[in-house]
Motif scaffolding. Structure first.
Motif, PDB file in Angstrom:
ATOM      1  N   UNK A   1      22.944   1.913  -5.356  1.00  0.00           N
ATOM      2  CA  UNK A   1      24.558   2.114  -4.774  1.00  0.00           C
ATOM      3  C   UNK A   1      24.797   3.498  -4.346  1.00  0.00           C
ATOM      4  N   UNK A   2      24.246   4.328  -5.068  1.00  0.00           N
ATOM      5  CA  UNK A   2      24.261   5.662  -5.202  1.00  0.00           C
ATOM      6  C   UNK A   2      23.646   6.092  -3.594  1.00  0.00           C
ATOM      7  N   UNK A   3      22.465   5.582  -3.543  1.00  0.00           N
ATOM      8  CA  UNK A   3      21.698   6.118  -2.152  1.00  0.00           C
ATOM      9  C   UNK A   3      22.615   5.360  -0.789  1.00  0.00           C
ATOM     10  N   UNK A   4      22.990   4.087  -1.252  1.00  0.00           N
ATOM     11  CA  UNK A   4      23.808   3.767   0.098  1.00  0.00           C
ATOM     12  C   UNK A   4      25.098   4.616   0.294  1.00  0.00           C
ATOM     13  N   UNK A   5      25.920   5.113  -0.734  1.00  0.00           N
ATOM     14  CA  UNK A   5      26.967   6.109  -0.911  1.00  0.00           C
ATOM     15  C   UNK A   5      26.509   7.176   0.064  1.00  0.00           C
ATOM     16  N   UNK A   6      25.087   7.760  -0.124  1.00  0.00           N
ATOM     17  CA  UNK A   6      24.899   8.899   0.433  1.00  0.00           C
ATOM     18  C   UNK A   6      24.717   8.743   2.116  1.00  0.00           C
ATOM     19  N   UNK A   7      24.130   7.523   2.356  1.00  0.00           N
ATOM     20  CA  UNK A   7      24.105   7.107   3.780  1.00  0.00           C
ATOM     21  C   UNK A   7      25.549   6.878   4.325  1.00  0.00           C
ATOM     22  N   UNK A   8      26.323   6.495   3.771  1.00  0.00           N
ATOM     23  CA  UNK A   8      27.872   6.240   4.243  1.00  0.00           C
ATOM     24  C   UNK A   8      28.508   7.446   4.434  1.00  0.00           C
ATOM     25  N   UNK A   9      28.216   8.599   3.437  1.00  0.00           N
ATOM     26  CA  UNK A   9      28.833   9.709   3.468  1.00  0.00           C
ATOM     27  C   UNK A   9      28.420  10.534   4.848  1.00  0.00           C
ATOM     28  N   UNK A  10      26.936  10.447   4.834  1.00  0.00           N
ATOM     29  CA  UNK A  10      26.426  11.261   6.132  1.00  0.00           C
ATOM     30  C   UNK A  10      26.895  10.577   7.342  1.00  0.00           C
TER      31      UNK A  10
ATOM     32  N   UNK B   1      19.589  -0.740   5.061  1.00  0.00           N
ATOM     33  CA  UNK B   1      19.745  -0.762   6.696  1.00  0.00           C
ATOM     34  C   UNK B   1      21.284  -1.267   6.715  1.00  0.00           C
ATOM     35  N   UNK B   2      21.723  -2.123   5.913  1.00  0.00           N
ATOM     36  CA  UNK B   2      23.124  -2.515   6.377  1.00  0.00           C
ATOM     37  C   UNK B   2      24.217  -1.365   6.111  1.00  0.00           C
ATOM     38  N   UNK B   3      23.744  -0.447   5.264  1.00  0.00           N
ATOM     39  CA  UNK B   3      24.445   0.794   5.146  1.00  0.00           C
ATOM     40  C   UNK B   3      24.423   1.779   6.519  1.00  0.00           C
ATOM     41  N   UNK B   4      23.101   1.656   7.038  1.00  0.00           N
ATOM     42  CA  UNK B   4      22.856   2.473   8.203  1.00  0.00           C
ATOM     43  C   UNK B   4      23.713   1.890   9.329  1.00  0.00           C
ATOM     44  N   UNK B   5      23.572   0.616   9.480  1.00  0.00           N
ATOM     45  CA  UNK B   5      24.156  -0.053  10.674  1.00  0.00           C
ATOM     46  C   UNK B   5      25.635   0.045  10.715  1.00  0.00           C
ATOM     47  N   UNK B   6      26.321   0.304   9.548  1.00  0.00           N
ATOM     48  CA  UNK B   6      27.724   0.619   9.564  1.00  0.00           C
ATOM     49  C   UNK B   6      28.016   1.806  10.364  1.00  0.00           C
ATOM     50  N   UNK B   7      26.923   2.756  10.186  1.00  0.00           N
ATOM     51  CA  UNK B   7      27.201   4.041  10.926  1.00  0.00           C
ATOM     52  C   UNK B   7      26.303   4.270  12.201  1.00  0.00           C
TER      53      UNK B   7
ATOM     54  N   UNK C   1      17.287   6.689  13.761  1.00  0.00           N
ATOM     55  CA  UNK C   1      16.258   6.133  14.108  1.00  0.00           C
ATOM     56  C   UNK C   1      15.017   5.678  13.230  1.00  0.00           C
ATOM     57  N   UNK C   2      14.547   6.719  12.405  1.00  0.00           N
ATOM     58  CA  UNK C   2      13.509   6.361  11.493  1.00  0.00           C
ATOM     59  C   UNK C   2      13.858   5.750  10.433  1.00  0.00           C
ATOM     60  N   UNK C   3      14.949   5.974   9.670  1.00  0.00           N
ATOM     61  CA  UNK C   3      15.289   5.072   8.617  1.00  0.00           C
ATOM     62  C   UNK C   3      15.633   3.672   9.074  1.00  0.00           C
ATOM     63  N   UNK C   4      16.528   3.459  10.079  1.00  0.00           N
ATOM     64  CA  UNK C   4      16.964   2.231  10.312  1.00  0.00           C
ATOM     65  C   UNK C   4      15.601   1.107  10.951  1.00  0.00           C
ATOM     66  N   UNK C   5      14.726   1.938  11.641  1.00  0.00           N
ATOM     67  CA  UNK C   5      13.656   0.991  11.946  1.00  0.00           C
ATOM     68  C   UNK C   5      12.746   0.786  11.044  1.00  0.00           C
TER      69      UNK C   5
ATOM     70  N   UNK D   1      14.299 -11.959   6.291  1.00  0.00           N
ATOM     71  CA  UNK D   1      15.495 -12.262   5.839  1.00  0.00           C
ATOM     72  C   UNK D   1      16.042 -13.398   6.868  1.00  0.00           C
ATOM     73  N   UNK D   2      16.642 -14.630   6.541  1.00  0.00           N
ATOM     74  CA  UNK D   2      17.154 -15.265   7.237  1.00  0.00           C
ATOM     75  C   UNK D   2      18.496 -14.846   8.092  1.00  0.00           C
ATOM     76  N   UNK D   3      18.925 -13.709   7.558  1.00  0.00           N
ATOM     77  CA  UNK D   3      20.205 -13.129   8.307  1.00  0.00           C
ATOM     78  C   UNK D   3      19.672 -11.944   9.232  1.00  0.00           C
ATOM     79  N   UNK D   4      18.238 -11.798   9.311  1.00  0.00           N
ATOM     80  CA  UNK D   4      17.797 -10.729  10.254  1.00  0.00           C
ATOM     81  C   UNK D   4      18.186 -11.175  11.858  1.00  0.00           C
ATOM     82  N   UNK D   5      18.114 -12.400  12.163  1.00  0.00           N
ATOM     83  CA  UNK D   5      18.548 -12.523  13.410  1.00  0.00           C
ATOM     84  C   UNK D   5      19.867 -11.838  13.753  1.00  0.00           C
ATOM     85  N   UNK D   6      20.904 -12.133  13.068  1.00  0.00           N
ATOM     86  CA  UNK D   6      22.077 -11.478  13.022  1.00  0.00           C
ATOM     87  C   UNK D   6      21.916  -9.850  13.370  1.00  0.00           C
ATOM     88  N   UNK D   7      21.219  -9.227  12.293  1.00  0.00           N
ATOM     89  CA  UNK D   7      21.077  -7.827  12.187  1.00  0.00           C
ATOM     90  C   UNK D   7      20.434  -7.469  13.770  1.00  0.00           C
TER      91      UNK D   7
END
Length: 934
Positions: free
Chosen positions: A623-632, A671-677, A692-696, A705-711
């Motif tokens: 959660x702490x790591x996702x917060x960092x991505x969201x902040x950036x 990735x889901x946190x990166x996708x929001x940004x 690009x490097x982190x999302x890929x 994951x079965x929700x990957x097609x949506x991603x």
């Protein structure tokens, strides 16, 4: 729909299809059931009615037949999605023994093969590129369509689609196979039907024939084992016989797991032995082997009779669309075939001897046959899993003397009295009480006849076999324990159409985002923590006892206003499920605040991978790591310092450990946190590069994951936008991103990418100074690796790319590592995330291999690895290179001091190690991801 005048049962078999019917008039209880004889081609222009429609298709070569040769009484009515000229039935079966690579058989086995895309045009599996192909769904539908046309020709005012129709399936068919059977029937114009388990159909047939004496015959037989061994499957069921107030009741209380093991395996074993004697120096190609199997089937059937002649001859006819070339023959003695079949498939093993689980099956024609061919051991394991059978064995000696066990055998294999006798001998050696063989005089037709008897029972004119759900179903609940918990949402034995509500739990669904419900099942009666499985029961997940099903996916669409505002809207729901009359599981989510509003869940049957979550725990600093991505990547430019974007990757690794150790749950969550940004990725060059490097990396390989097609759908919207900062490094990061997620892209998306980069990859690009400079500036090497990763491309495109890269690799050292890697990836025998029907033909690979063998593998080991991928042994002779070439490659690998693992990959069927997987993909795979190859 008009009122039905007939009850119709269809046994859509692996080897033969049979239709039975009964008029809906008079005294239905005693109304006889008849076999419907089916018009079919038995030769060029020759039509005959037969009681059986062989489940064979033949795809003629151009000018091999005329339109007059294919004339049927009802004219030319082609099924949607089918080829214009096709032969179905007896003549197709005859042609399959004469001509190579043009027939489809065992479509039912392909329909249940969950590691291929059953909607893809892959059959005939062993055909050349010039042969038109169809999907397993279309092949199955074509048999049903043929039956419909034949029936309607004789009953123009009582069309088959208007009758009360029952189609049988193996009891072991899972949800996806049942759903695809229904889909095939609808494609054939049969929209209204019921599914019935084949062993139950056999019981219905037995009871209908003995309805006046059944109660007396089963007086001391509390348990009946139904053993149905057909061409493609072994289907096992247990039926309990109860006598209550002088009335007989039958309940199906147990079914076996899906077992792709039957008469086809015996035919294949004999064909392989014939091959060794006919052609010792080199294996037959896949098409010739398929033709040989049809010959050995006939020899087997003749030599397994009690009064069989002393020997039978197997003849290998010449090749070609006509009978061209010489023939070869080999003889099998009666004793030899009986020894192979009885000792290899029906050995007198002990009841404690279970199947060998080690991968060692005969792998042929792309079908996943059972790893242990001994049906005896599978039968022992099935009985050991049945609580009722165990209870009977534990009765005291006096009680056991009062009962007997019934056995009802069915299927083409049991046409041999020798196999019948061996099966009884085996069961008698295990059972603490005598075995009674229940009479089944017609094992070829019993399933179809029983389907009609079942239709009678629905109208009150026959006994109704109870039993309800054949499996218990569980919802896997995510938590932070090693294995997690699961709650029973439908217990084994639950009646059809009985709705079970999971009232103790509620789920919050986010509008516009997919949610996955992971479902587990078991056919076993073994208790969990000493308790009988009941609806709502909470258990600890035992991976040895529970089998994962394709997950159910739900995505709720939100209002335009909510979506435009980029807000999250949630709906609180309850889950309910029921077993439909079709025998399929139906899951519903109901709005807690609006009971009138509900959504049906659909399950995903085209997964390329699955995740092994056992032992995984959520990282405490996630959660702490996702917060960092969201902040950036926040909408507020001042929410993060400029230093934080520069050190983002390093900071994540400091919190979560080295990134190669990030498990699948961590990756997708990041990735889901990166996708929001994603909209803020273009804020600066550093933002774009890091995104690009982190999302890929966190979405690689694009599935799992079965929700990957949506991603992937969300990411594909970014492709037309391109990159903001057009430096050489930015282009490299852009193409690397798409390479990493390419496994989740569909064919159309991959073709769009290839169309954009092809001009830079073309050999002629170097002759144009402007294009040459552009290709370098835009990251040529990354484009090469991306192109080689587009495994959904047509074979022709892959072949063309391979020839381009091979020419460049041989003629220049520039980018040679990328070129050789790309050749190995494109021409690999086992695709990493594509379909085997799009593998480059082995004949083409054989033409390229001499050029690779001429190179210095000591100086460039990547060439040796490319050769390993091109020659990797699969066990499927359609894909495997010749043994002569294999020997040369192995010798070269040894001389080049290549790793032992490389030699093993070429010499025998084996899996890639972690190092080889990393080398083949160009990346490590996420921890816990298990690739499902077709």
């Amino acid at each position: 729909m008009t009122s039905p005048h007939y009850l119709v049962g269809i046994d859509l078999g692996t080897t033969n299809t049979v239709v039975a019917f009964c008029p809906l008039s008079g005294n239905l209880l005693d109304s006889p059931i008849s076999i419907f004889e089916i018009d079919q081609l038995v030769g060029p222009g020759e039509v005959a009615r037969r009681p059986v429609l062989p489940s064979f298709r033949y795809h003629p070569a151009e000018k091999q037949v005329t339109s007059g040769d294919l004339t049927l009484p009802w004219g030319d009515k082609v099924l949607s999605g089918d080829i214009p000229q096709v032969i179905i039935g007896e003549w197709a079966k005859t042609l399959s023994t004469q001509t190579e690579g043009r027939h489809v058989s065992s479509a039912k086995s392909w329909l249940s093969h969950n590691k291929v895309d059953r909607h893809a045009e892959i059959l005939p599996w062993n055909s050349n590129q010039d042969v038109d192909k169809v999907s397993p769904v279309v092949a199955s539908a074509s048999y049903l369509n043929h039956i419909r046309q034949a029936w309607n020709y004789y009953h123009p005012s009582q069309k088959l689609e208007d009758q009360e129709l029952v189609v049988t399936v193996p009891a072991s068919f899972d949800e996806s196979a049942r759903k695809l059977t229904i889909e095939a029937a609808k494609l054939a114009g049969l929209d209204n039907l019921l599914l019935l388990e084949e062993p139950q159909a056999v019981c219905y047939d037995w009871y209908f024939r003995h309805q006046h004496t059944a109660k007396e015959q089963l007086q001391n037989i509390p348990l009946v084992l139904v053993c149905d061994i057909g061409g493609g499957t072994t289907d096992l069921s247990l039926v309990e016989a109860q006598h209550i107030e002088d009335e007989l009741y039958l309940n199906r209380i147990g079914v076996g797991e899906h077992l792709m093991l039957g008469g086809d395996n015996i035919d294949l074993t004999l064909a392989m032995l014939s091959e060794q004697r006919l052609n010792k120096s080199e294996k037959l190609n896949a098409a010739s082997m398929s033709k040989l199997i049809q010959q050995t089937r006939e020899a087997k059937e003749s030599l397994l009779q009690v009064d069989a002649k002393e020997s039978a001859q197997v003849t290998m006819l010449g090749s070609g669309s006509k009978l061209v070339g010489g023939t070869k023959s080999v003889k099998f003695s009666r004793e030899e075939v009986q020894q192979i079949v009885l000792e290899g498939f029906f050995p007198l093993s002990s009841p404690e001897e279970f199947p060998h689980k080690k991968r060692g099956a005969v792998v042929e024609f792309g079908l996943p046959y059972a790893s242990d061919a001994a049906i005896s051991r599978h039968l022992a394991e099935f009985l050991d899993n049945q609580e009722y059978f165990t209870k009977l064995k534990q009765l005291n000696e006096g009680a056991r003397e009062q009962i007997r066990a019934g056995v009802l055998i069915n299927g083409g294999v049991f046409n041999s009295p020798l196999i019948q006798q061996r099966t009884l001998e085996l069961l008698n050696s295990w059972s603490p009480f005598p075995i009674t063989l229940l009479n089944n005089p017609d094992p070829n037709n019993a399933v179809a006849l029983g389907a009609v008897a079942f239709a009678k029972s629905r109208r009150g004119a026959n006994i109704k076999i109870g039993g309800g759900a054949a499996r218990s179903y569980f919802l896997h609940l995510g938590d932070k324990s090693d294995l997690g918990k699961a709650v029973c949402i439908l217990a084994k034995g639950t009646k059809e159409n009985q709705q079970i509500r999971l009232s103790s739990r509620r789920f919050s669904l986010t509008i516009g985002e997919p949610v996955r419900f992971n479902i587990l099942s078991t056919t076993s009666d073994k208790k969990f923590e000493g308790q009988k499985i009941q609806n709502g029961m909470l258990i600890d997940v035992d991976p040895e006892s529970l089998t994962p099903l394709p997950p159910y996916i739900l995505s709720l669409e939100g209002s335009d206003a909510v979506l435009k505002a980029n807000q999250k809207e949630r709906v609180e729901v309850q889950l309910s499920c029921k077993l439909t009359e079709l025998g399929t599981l139906k899951l519903l989510c109901t709005d807690v605040n609006n009971k009138q509003k509900s959504w049906q869940l659909e399950f995903e049957i085209r997964s390329k991978g699955r995740i092994n979550n056992h032992g995984l725990k959520l990282h405490p600093k996630l959660e702490q790591s996702k917060e960092l991505i969201s902040r950036v990547y926040s909408g507020n430019k001042k929410s993060a310092s400029s230093q934080e974007i520069k050190t983002l990757s390093r900071s994540l690794e400091k919190s979560l450990g080295e990134r190669e150790g990030w498990d699948f749950a961590v990756l997708r969550s990041l990735f889901d946190s990166l996708s929001l940004g994603k909209k803020r990725r273009r804020r600066s060059e550093q933002h774009e590069k890091s995104w690009l490097r982190l999302a890929g990396y966190t979405l690689r390989p694009g599935f799992g994951d079965e929700t990957d097609p949506w991603r992937i759908q969300q990411m594909w919207a970014l492709y037309p936008q391109g990159i903001q900062f057009k430096s050489h490094q930015s282009w490299t990061d852009w193409w690397t991103f798409w390479r990493r997620v390419s496994g989740g892209l569909n064919q159309e998306q991959q073709e769009v990418i290839l169309a954009d980069i092809a001009k830079y990859l073309h050999p002629g690009a170097t002759k144009n100074p402007q294009v040459k400079k552009q290709s370098h500036d835009m990251g040529y090497e990354s484009m090469v690796r991306l192109a080689a990763s587009l495994e959904q491309l047509e074979t022709e495109d892959k072949t063309l790319l391979s020839s381009w890269f091979l020419g460049k690799a041989i003629n220049t050292t520039l980018y040679s590592q990328a070129h050789w890697w790309a050749i190995g990836r494109l021409a690999s025998r086992v695709p990493l995330d594509g379909k085997r029907n799009r593998v480059i033909a082995k004949e083409q690979v054989e033409q390229w291999l001499p050029k690779l063998l001429e190179q210095d593998w000591l100086d460039q080991p990547i060439i040796g690895f490319a050769c390993v991928m091109m020659c990797r042994k699969t066990g499927d002779r359609l894909l495997d290179i010749t043994e002569v070439t294999r020997t040369k490659v192995i010798e070269k690998l040894k001389a080049s001091k290549s790793p032992l693992q490389w030699i093993e990959l070429v010499a025998e069927v084996s899996e890639l190690t972690e190092n080889e997987t990393r080398r083949a993909y160009g990346d490590t795979l996420p921890s816990g991801l298990i690739i499902i190859n077709d």
